[in-house]
Scaffold this active site. Sequence first.
Site, short mmCIF file in Angstrom:
data_model
loop_
_atom_site.label_atom_id
_atom_site.label_comp_id
_atom_site.label_asym_id
_atom_site.label_seq_id
_atom_site.Cartn_x
_atom_site.Cartn_y
_atom_site.Cartn_z
N CYS A 57 4.83 16.97 31.26
CA CYS A 57 3.55 16.27 31.32
C CYS A 57 3.26 15.81 32.75
O CYS A 57 2.12 15.83 33.20
CB CYS A 57 3.58 15.05 30.42
SG CYS A 57 3.69 15.46 28.70
N ASP A 109 15.96 4.50 26.60
CA ASP A 109 15.11 4.93 27.72
C ASP A 109 15.41 4.00 28.90
O ASP A 109 15.48 2.79 28.72
CB ASP A 109 13.62 4.84 27.34
CG ASP A 109 12.72 5.64 28.28
OD1 ASP A 109 12.95 5.61 29.51
OD2 ASP A 109 11.79 6.29 27.79
N CYS A 165 24.00 32.76 19.67
CA CYS A 165 23.62 31.43 20.16
C CYS A 165 24.81 30.74 20.81
O CYS A 165 25.93 30.76 20.29
CB CYS A 165 23.10 30.58 19.00
SG CYS A 165 22.80 28.87 19.47
N ARG A 206 0.83 -1.22 0.00
CA ARG A 206 0.00 0.00 0.00
C ARG A 206 0.85 1.26 0.00
O ARG A 206 0.43 2.31 -0.46
CB ARG A 206 -0.91 0.02 1.23
CG ARG A 206 -1.81 -1.17 1.39
CD ARG A 206 -2.88 -1.22 0.31
NE ARG A 206 -3.73 -2.37 0.51
CZ ARG A 206 -3.48 -3.60 0.04
NH1 ARG A 206 -2.38 -3.83 -0.67
NH2 ARG A 206 -4.32 -4.60 0.28
N CYS A 223 25.30 27.23 18.03
CA CYS A 223 25.62 27.30 16.59
C CYS A 223 26.19 28.66 16.19
O CYS A 223 26.72 28.79 15.09
CB CYS A 223 24.40 26.94 15.74
SG CYS A 223 23.08 28.17 15.73
N LYS A 272 10.64 -0.19 29.54
CA LYS A 272 9.89 0.23 28.35
C LYS A 272 10.56 -0.20 27.05
O LYS A 272 9.89 -0.69 26.13
CB LYS A 272 9.73 1.76 28.35
CG LYS A 272 8.82 2.27 29.45
CD LYS A 272 8.67 3.77 29.37
CE LYS A 272 7.68 4.23 30.45
NZ LYS A 272 7.43 5.68 30.37
N ARG A 305 -1.40 6.61 27.14
CA ARG A 305 -0.70 7.17 25.98
C ARG A 305 0.22 6.16 25.30
O ARG A 305 0.43 6.24 24.09
CB ARG A 305 0.19 8.36 26.40
CG ARG A 305 -0.55 9.48 27.04
CD ARG A 305 0.40 10.52 27.63
NE ARG A 305 1.32 9.96 28.62
CZ ARG A 305 0.98 9.56 29.85
NH1 ARG A 305 -0.26 9.64 30.24
NH2 ARG A 305 1.87 9.07 30.68
N MET A 363 13.57 19.34 28.62
CA MET A 363 14.33 20.37 27.91
C MET A 363 15.83 20.10 27.99
O MET A 363 16.56 20.30 27.02
CB MET A 363 14.01 21.75 28.48
CG MET A 363 14.72 22.86 27.74
SD MET A 363 14.42 24.49 28.43
CE MET A 363 12.74 24.76 27.92
N GLY A 416 5.22 8.46 25.69
CA GLY A 416 4.08 8.84 24.86
C GLY A 416 4.44 9.23 23.45
O GLY A 416 3.67 8.99 22.51
ZN ZN Z 1 21.76 28.11 17.55
#
Ligand code: ZN
Length: 257
Positions: free
Chosen positions: A188, A62, A244, A14, A247, A86, A73, A132, A41
């Site tokens: 979360c 993980d 930055c 498919r 970069c 997991k 989830r 983060m 999730g």
């Molecule tokens: Zn950057």
Amino acid sequence: MGELTDEQLRRYARQLVVPQIDMEGQLRLRDAHVLIVGAGGLGVPMAQYLAGAGVGRLRIVDDDRIALSNLPRQIAFSETDIGELKVEVLAQRIRAANDSVLVEPCPARFDPLTAEEFLCDIDLVLDATDSMQARLDIDRATYSRRIPWIMGAAVQIAGQWSAFDPERHHGCYHCLIADPGAMETGSCAELGIVGPVVGLVSLHQAILALRYLVGDDLPWGRLHMLDAWSGGLQLLEVLAREDCALCRHGSSQHQPD
Ligand SMILES: [Zn+2]
């Protein structure tokens, strides 16, 4: 690059007729090696769909174990899996569905110390972390090796995703989080999440991954912001920053289109 087997031709029938994939794309998927950081999730649906689509090698990192509160989830897991690692359970499910996919479950954390090992021989990294700090680590480690990556995040009814090119011509995650408007406000675990929202983000990341792996160009450096309750989608161009920390993108090199 060898041919597909008869079984693979039937399995992917498919998808092979879709012009965006085609035989050449399918062979590229088979030969690809993807790292997924996180088996929660975001990681569970994207790993299952990428394996289903025929991505040949999936390394999944993980160190977490399955808990009851994951089940709404992380739909590959069942009640009898609670307490198990997991990555091990996810690898079993993937192998059961498609034994031609090579799954490498890594019960560990991705951090600056483990990055070298986990990024070895990887074409693309998918962030499925809900952290983060982990994204900052992924950004730094992939930039130094010129590997592209796709971030994803979801909390409550809101989702975000963005792709970062190998050279960071369109900015990096460090550029992005220097913008207070694009900052996350929590995880979360703290703020809650509605299951299908994280599923939506995960599958957008999976589509971007398939596009990249078959050789399509991506909307690099564009943060997609979804309000899943209303269906509203906004795009924010990542501003590649001269100051930055990662970069150091000179503004003279970057002309927004
Ligand atoms: Zn950057």
